[in-house]
Motif scaffolding. Structure first.
Motif, PDB file in Angstrom:
ATOM      1  N   THR A  19       0.787  -1.200  -0.087  1.00  0.00           N
ATOM      2  CA  THR A  19      -0.036   0.034  -0.120  1.00  0.00           C
ATOM      3  C   THR A  19       0.751   1.373  -0.060  1.00  0.00           C
ATOM      4  O   THR A  19       0.701   2.037  -0.713  1.00  0.00           O
ATOM      5  CB  THR A  19      -1.063   0.038   1.273  1.00  0.00           C
ATOM      6  N   PHE A  20       2.089   1.305   0.824  1.00  0.00           N
ATOM      7  CA  PHE A  20       2.915   2.401   0.819  1.00  0.00           C
ATOM      8  C   PHE A  20       3.539   2.665  -0.324  1.00  0.00           C
ATOM      9  O   PHE A  20       3.584   3.865  -0.929  1.00  0.00           O
ATOM     10  CB  PHE A  20       3.768   1.896   2.030  1.00  0.00           C
ATOM     11  N   TYR A  21       4.195   1.611  -1.105  1.00  0.00           N
ATOM     12  CA  TYR A  21       4.779   1.882  -2.344  1.00  0.00           C
ATOM     13  C   TYR A  21       3.591   2.172  -3.394  1.00  0.00           C
ATOM     14  O   TYR A  21       4.528   3.007  -4.248  1.00  0.00           O
ATOM     15  CB  TYR A  21       5.579   0.614  -2.655  1.00  0.00           C
ATOM     16  N   ALA A  22       2.618   1.810  -3.519  1.00  0.00           N
ATOM     17  CA  ALA A  22       1.654   2.198  -4.456  1.00  0.00           C
ATOM     18  C   ALA A  22       1.170   4.025  -4.210  1.00  0.00           C
ATOM     19  O   ALA A  22       1.359   4.525  -5.419  1.00  0.00           O
ATOM     20  CB  ALA A  22       0.255   1.768  -4.259  1.00  0.00           C
ATOM     21  N   ALA A  23       1.298   4.410  -2.983  1.00  0.00           N
ATOM     22  CA  ALA A  23       1.276   5.659  -2.873  1.00  0.00           C
ATOM     23  C   ALA A  23       2.514   6.468  -3.203  1.00  0.00           C
ATOM     24  O   ALA A  23       2.424   7.472  -3.752  1.00  0.00           O
ATOM     25  CB  ALA A  23       0.983   5.983  -1.264  1.00  0.00           C
ATOM     26  N   ILE A  24       3.842   5.709  -2.868  1.00  0.00           N
ATOM     27  CA  ILE A  24       5.227   6.312  -3.334  1.00  0.00           C
ATOM     28  C   ILE A  24       5.136   6.714  -4.919  1.00  0.00           C
ATOM     29  O   ILE A  24       5.608   7.582  -5.147  1.00  0.00           O
ATOM     30  CB  ILE A  24       6.156   5.493  -2.873  1.00  0.00           C
ATOM     31  N   ARG A  25       4.750   5.557  -5.534  1.00  0.00           N
ATOM     32  CA  ARG A  25       4.800   5.665  -7.128  1.00  0.00           C
ATOM     33  C   ARG A  25       3.872   6.873  -7.765  1.00  0.00           C
ATOM     34  O   ARG A  25       4.119   7.695  -8.460  1.00  0.00           O
ATOM     35  CB  ARG A  25       4.302   4.467  -7.667  1.00  0.00           C
ATOM     36  N   ARG A  26       3.109   7.129  -6.706  1.00  0.00           N
ATOM     37  CA  ARG A  26       1.970   8.419  -7.494  1.00  0.00           C
ATOM     38  C   ARG A  26       2.498   9.620  -6.604  1.00  0.00           C
ATOM     39  O   ARG A  26       1.897  10.720  -7.062  1.00  0.00           O
ATOM     40  CB  ARG A  26       0.390   8.168  -6.846  1.00  0.00           C
ATOM     41  N   HIS A  27       3.288   9.754  -5.824  1.00  0.00           N
ATOM     42  CA  HIS A  27       3.800  11.082  -5.215  1.00  0.00           C
ATOM     43  C   HIS A  27       4.536  11.906  -6.136  1.00  0.00           C
ATOM     44  O   HIS A  27       5.486  11.397  -6.795  1.00  0.00           O
ATOM     45  CB  HIS A  27       4.620  10.626  -3.715  1.00  0.00           C
ATOM     46  N   GLU A  28       4.270  13.288  -5.987  1.00  0.00           N
ATOM     47  CA  GLU A  28       4.816  13.803  -7.207  1.00  0.00           C
ATOM     48  C   GLU A  28       6.430  14.334  -6.799  1.00  0.00           C
ATOM     49  O   GLU A  28       7.191  14.550  -7.836  1.00  0.00           O
ATOM     50  CB  GLU A  28       4.277  15.524  -7.175  1.00  0.00           C
ATOM     51  N   VAL A  29       6.765  14.072  -5.540  1.00  0.00           N
ATOM     52  CA  VAL A  29       8.187  14.429  -5.357  1.00  0.00           C
ATOM     53  C   VAL A  29       9.098  13.181  -5.161  1.00  0.00           C
ATOM     54  O   VAL A  29      10.071  12.710  -5.685  1.00  0.00           O
ATOM     55  CB  VAL A  29       8.451  15.109  -4.135  1.00  0.00           C
ATOM     56  N   LEU A  30       8.300  12.347  -4.333  1.00  0.00           N
ATOM     57  CA  LEU A  30       9.111  11.009  -3.964  1.00  0.00           C
ATOM     58  C   LEU A  30       8.932   9.804  -5.328  1.00  0.00           C
ATOM     59  O   LEU A  30       9.828   9.183  -5.349  1.00  0.00           O
ATOM     60  CB  LEU A  30       8.557  10.295  -2.716  1.00  0.00           C
ATOM     61  N   GLY A  31       7.871   9.767  -5.908  1.00  0.00           N
ATOM     62  CA  GLY A  31       7.909   8.918  -7.078  1.00  0.00           C
ATOM     63  C   GLY A  31       8.801   9.000  -7.857  1.00  0.00           C
ATOM     64  O   GLY A  31       9.717   7.799  -8.164  1.00  0.00           O
ATOM     65  N   MET A  86       5.166  10.940   6.452  1.00  0.00           N
ATOM     66  CA  MET A  86       3.811  11.250   6.313  1.00  0.00           C
ATOM     67  C   MET A  86       2.853  10.431   5.660  1.00  0.00           C
ATOM     68  O   MET A  86       1.969   9.624   6.212  1.00  0.00           O
ATOM     69  CB  MET A  86       3.566  12.606   5.777  1.00  0.00           C
ATOM     70  N   LEU A  87       3.406   9.826   4.549  1.00  0.00           N
ATOM     71  CA  LEU A  87       2.927   8.710   3.685  1.00  0.00           C
ATOM     72  C   LEU A  87       2.662   7.442   4.421  1.00  0.00           C
ATOM     73  O   LEU A  87       1.736   6.797   4.451  1.00  0.00           O
ATOM     74  CB  LEU A  87       3.474   8.685   2.267  1.00  0.00           C
ATOM     75  N   PHE A  88       3.896   7.197   5.212  1.00  0.00           N
ATOM     76  CA  PHE A  88       3.940   6.045   5.784  1.00  0.00           C
ATOM     77  C   PHE A  88       3.115   5.798   7.085  1.00  0.00           C
ATOM     78  O   PHE A  88       2.393   4.966   7.134  1.00  0.00           O
ATOM     79  CB  PHE A  88       5.515   5.670   6.439  1.00  0.00           C
ATOM     80  N   ASP A  89       2.778   6.723   7.769  1.00  0.00           N
ATOM     81  CA  ASP A  89       1.890   7.109   8.868  1.00  0.00           C
ATOM     82  C   ASP A  89       0.648   6.979   8.281  1.00  0.00           C
ATOM     83  O   ASP A  89      -0.378   6.179   8.900  1.00  0.00           O
ATOM     84  CB  ASP A  89       2.257   8.548   9.642  1.00  0.00           C
ATOM     85  N   GLU A  90       0.358   7.610   7.365  1.00  0.00           N
ATOM     86  CA  GLU A  90      -1.013   7.508   6.872  1.00  0.00           C
ATOM     87  C   GLU A  90      -1.519   6.000   6.237  1.00  0.00           C
ATOM     88  O   GLU A  90      -2.494   5.602   6.617  1.00  0.00           O
ATOM     89  CB  GLU A  90      -1.075   8.348   5.364  1.00  0.00           C
ATOM     90  N   THR A  91      -0.445   5.303   5.713  1.00  0.00           N
ATOM     91  CA  THR A  91      -0.582   4.008   5.240  1.00  0.00           C
ATOM     92  C   THR A  91      -0.818   3.180   6.475  1.00  0.00           C
ATOM     93  O   THR A  91      -1.871   2.294   6.710  1.00  0.00           O
ATOM     94  CB  THR A  91       0.694   3.457   4.537  1.00  0.00           C
TER      95      THR A  91
END
Length: 133
Positions: A19-31, A86-91
């Motif tokens: 779930t986290f890496y799916a969000a990472i791939r969509r993130h404008e800076v981290l992706g 932040m993304l990890f905490d949200e996940t």
């Protein structure tokens, strides 16, 4: 056998990582930062899941060095750690029971602080040749 740091299953770890890496791939800076270094997402996610199983469940399937990897990447910046956490905490909040999410978040923040310090230290030392006195 060493008891786990907190109550989480290997399956929950796998779900958090995916779930986290799916969000990472969509993130404008981290992706883009991750995309520059990760060619095989399933293998990367499996490696990171092994890392967390080692850190939380004390399984011995991970043999990497996260500090070296982050420092060697070259484009990982200290400011990347805040949105990562932040993304990890949200996940964690979305996928786990509250107590487990809080415990894992605390561990991730400790690890993230150490990695960030390593990256900051590397950046501070790079500008010029060492001062020999």
């Amino acid at each position: 056998m060493i008891p786990p740091r907190f109550d989480v299953t290997p399956e929950q770890i796998d779900r958090v990582v995916a779930t986290f890496y799916a969000a990472i791939r969509r993130h404008e800076v981290l992706g883009p930062v991750f995309a520059a270094h990760v060619a095989d997402w399933p293998e990367h996610e499996a490696r990171i899941a092994r890392f967390w199983r080692n850190a939380i469940l004390y399984e011995r399937g991970y043999d990497g060095n996260p500090m070296q990897v982050h420092m060697r990447a070259g484009d990982v910046q200290p400011q990347h750690f805040s949105p990562w956490l932040m993304l990890f905490d949200e996940t964690l909040r979305r996928t786990l029971p509250p107590e487990t999410a809080r415990a894992w978040s605390a561990l991730a923040h400790r690890i993230g602080a150490g990695l960030r310090m390593g990256v900051e230290d590397l950046r501070e030392r790079r500008p010029g040749p060492p001062a020999l006195r």
